[in-house]
Design an enzyme around this catalytic site. Structure first.
Site, PDB file in Angstrom:
ATOM      1  N   ASP A  91      66.135  84.349  47.581  1.00 40.77           N
ATOM      2  CA  ASP A  91      66.897  83.510  48.544  1.00 40.77           C
ATOM      3  C   ASP A  91      65.509  82.814  49.155  1.00 40.77           C
ATOM      4  OD1 ASP A  91      65.918  85.690  50.120  1.00 40.77           O
ATOM      5  OD2 ASP A  91      67.673  86.149  51.043  1.00 40.77           O
ATOM      6  N   SER A  92      64.459  83.052  48.865  1.00 41.09           N
ATOM      7  CA  SER A  92      63.257  82.338  49.223  1.00 41.09           C
ATOM      8  C   SER A  92      63.347  81.092  48.890  1.00 41.09           C
ATOM      9  CB  SER A  92      61.964  82.983  48.557  1.00 41.09           C
ATOM     10  OG  SER A  92      62.178  83.109  47.243  1.00 41.09           O
TER      11      SER A  92
ATOM     12  N   ASP B 189      69.260  87.780  44.380  1.00 40.34           N
ATOM     13  CA  ASP B 189      69.050  87.949  45.636  1.00 40.34           C
ATOM     14  C   ASP B 189      70.485  87.683  46.342  1.00 40.34           C
ATOM     15  OD1 ASP B 189      67.455  89.118  47.398  1.00 40.34           O
ATOM     16  OD2 ASP B 189      66.127  87.541  47.490  1.00 40.34           O
TER      17      ASP B 189
ATOM     18  N   LYS C 115      69.948  92.205  44.466  1.00 40.89           N
ATOM     19  CA  LYS C 115      68.932  92.904  45.293  1.00 40.89           C
ATOM     20  C   LYS C 115      69.576  92.922  46.774  1.00 40.89           C
ATOM     21  CE  LYS C 115      64.933  90.984  46.610  1.00 40.89           C
ATOM     22  NZ  LYS C 115      65.001  90.986  47.720  1.00 40.89           N
TER      23      LYS C 115
ATOM     24  N   GLU D 204      68.455  94.058  50.943  1.00 39.46           N
ATOM     25  CA  GLU D 204      67.577  94.309  51.941  1.00 39.46           C
ATOM     26  C   GLU D 204      68.253  95.546  52.941  1.00 39.46           C
ATOM     27  OE1 GLU D 204      65.971  91.204  54.206  1.00 39.46           O
ATOM     28  OE2 GLU D 204      65.397  89.897  52.496  1.00 39.46           O
TER      29      GLU D 204
ATOM     30  N   GLU E 170      57.919  95.191  50.742  1.00 35.24           N
ATOM     31  CA  GLU E 170      57.266  93.826  51.162  1.00 35.24           C
ATOM     32  C   GLU E 170      56.670  94.223  52.435  1.00 35.24           C
ATOM     33  OE1 GLU E 170      58.024  89.379  52.246  1.00 35.24           O
ATOM     34  OE2 GLU E 170      59.664  90.532  51.436  1.00 35.24           O
TER      35      GLU E 170
END
Length: 260
Positions: free
Chosen positions: A41-42, A80, A109, A111, A178
């Site tokens: 999502d970056s 993501d 993925k 978080e 991270e």
């Protein structure tokens, strides 16, 4: 040979895992030799100009994941899951099923640590492969008041290890770590049986991931401390554009070999 969840797990402590971001078919094809392509999502920051990742939508992620899978059909691709798409088990399952049905992603993925373990469990028990993500979590940037480095003291390291173990127990096949101190990343890596992939977390993880536009020197506004620049991409593109402009303006492009 295309990696699988099983073959990636088997790489722990044997061979470092190489992961790089990709957002379209063109660059996915160029990066196809990596072990994993992450459709992060970056993209909302790197190519959308946003200040953080939170505005990325599920539709965006599916669109770009499709493109990456098309460009690198023989590479393991991770999608993501964007902010707000896995707030509870039902919503997470619904959205991750949509990703699986509409793309060829090998995994998603998510978080979060202990607090997201039940969601990861709901996904993995329904045949959806999950990569976890702990430490500095970009989707938490507003609630935490910025990007905070983790693992600075023993209490926080212990919390991160609990997060990693909870994710592993829930069925995740790998964990992104991270923005943590190297000693914390090493302790986490030693505490779990699944691979860890670091970003800004030192060299003792089982693999590394970088955002491709950072590592190839295209981001001229900001370079994170943990990024190594492997190519002066911005200068190459800018020089190429200058040469193109010069050739157009002086009439040397196109020449007789560049017309039908």
């Amino acid at each position: 040979m295309k990696k699988t969840v099983s073959s990636l797990k088997a790489m722990k402590q044997k061979e470092k895992i190489v992961m790089i971001t990709a957002y379209d078919a063109l660059f996915a094809n160029l990066f196809r030799d990596a072990d994993i392509l992450l459709v992060g999502d970056s993209l909302n920051m790197s190519f959308g100009g946003a200040k953080d990742t939170l505005s990325a939508s599920l539709e965006q992620m599916i669109y770009h994941t499709k493109a990456v899978c098309n460009g690198a059909p023989d590479t393991f691709v991770v999608c993501d899951m964007p902010f707000g798409t896995y707030t509870d088990e039902q919503i997470a399952l619904q959205n991750c099923i949509k990703v699986y049905q509409e793309t060829n992603a090998g995994a998603v993925k998510i978080e979060g640590g202990v607090e997201k373990a039940h969601i990861i469990k709901a996904l993995t028990t329904n045949s959806i492969a999950v990569m976890g993500h702990i430490g500095l979590m970009p989707q938490f940037v507003r609630s935490e008041g910025g990007y905070k480095i983790k693992g600075k003291d023993e209490a926080n390291i212990a919390k991160l290890i609990l997060d990693a173990k909870a994710i592993e127990e829930a069925g995740a096949f790998a964990i992104v770590i991270e923005g943590v101190k190297p000693e914390a990343a090493k302790a986490i890596t030693q505490a779990v049986q699944i691979p860890t992939i670091g970003i800004g977390a030192g060299s003792d993880t089982d693999g590394q991931v970088l955002v491709w536009s950072d590592m190839f020197g295209l981001n001229t506004e900001f370079k994170p401390k943990f990024v190594r620049t492997y190519l002066d991409g911005a200068t190459l593109f800018q020089n190429g554009l200058k040469e193109y402009m010069k050739n157009v303006k002086d009439g040397s492009f196109p020449d007789e070999n560049e017309v039908y």
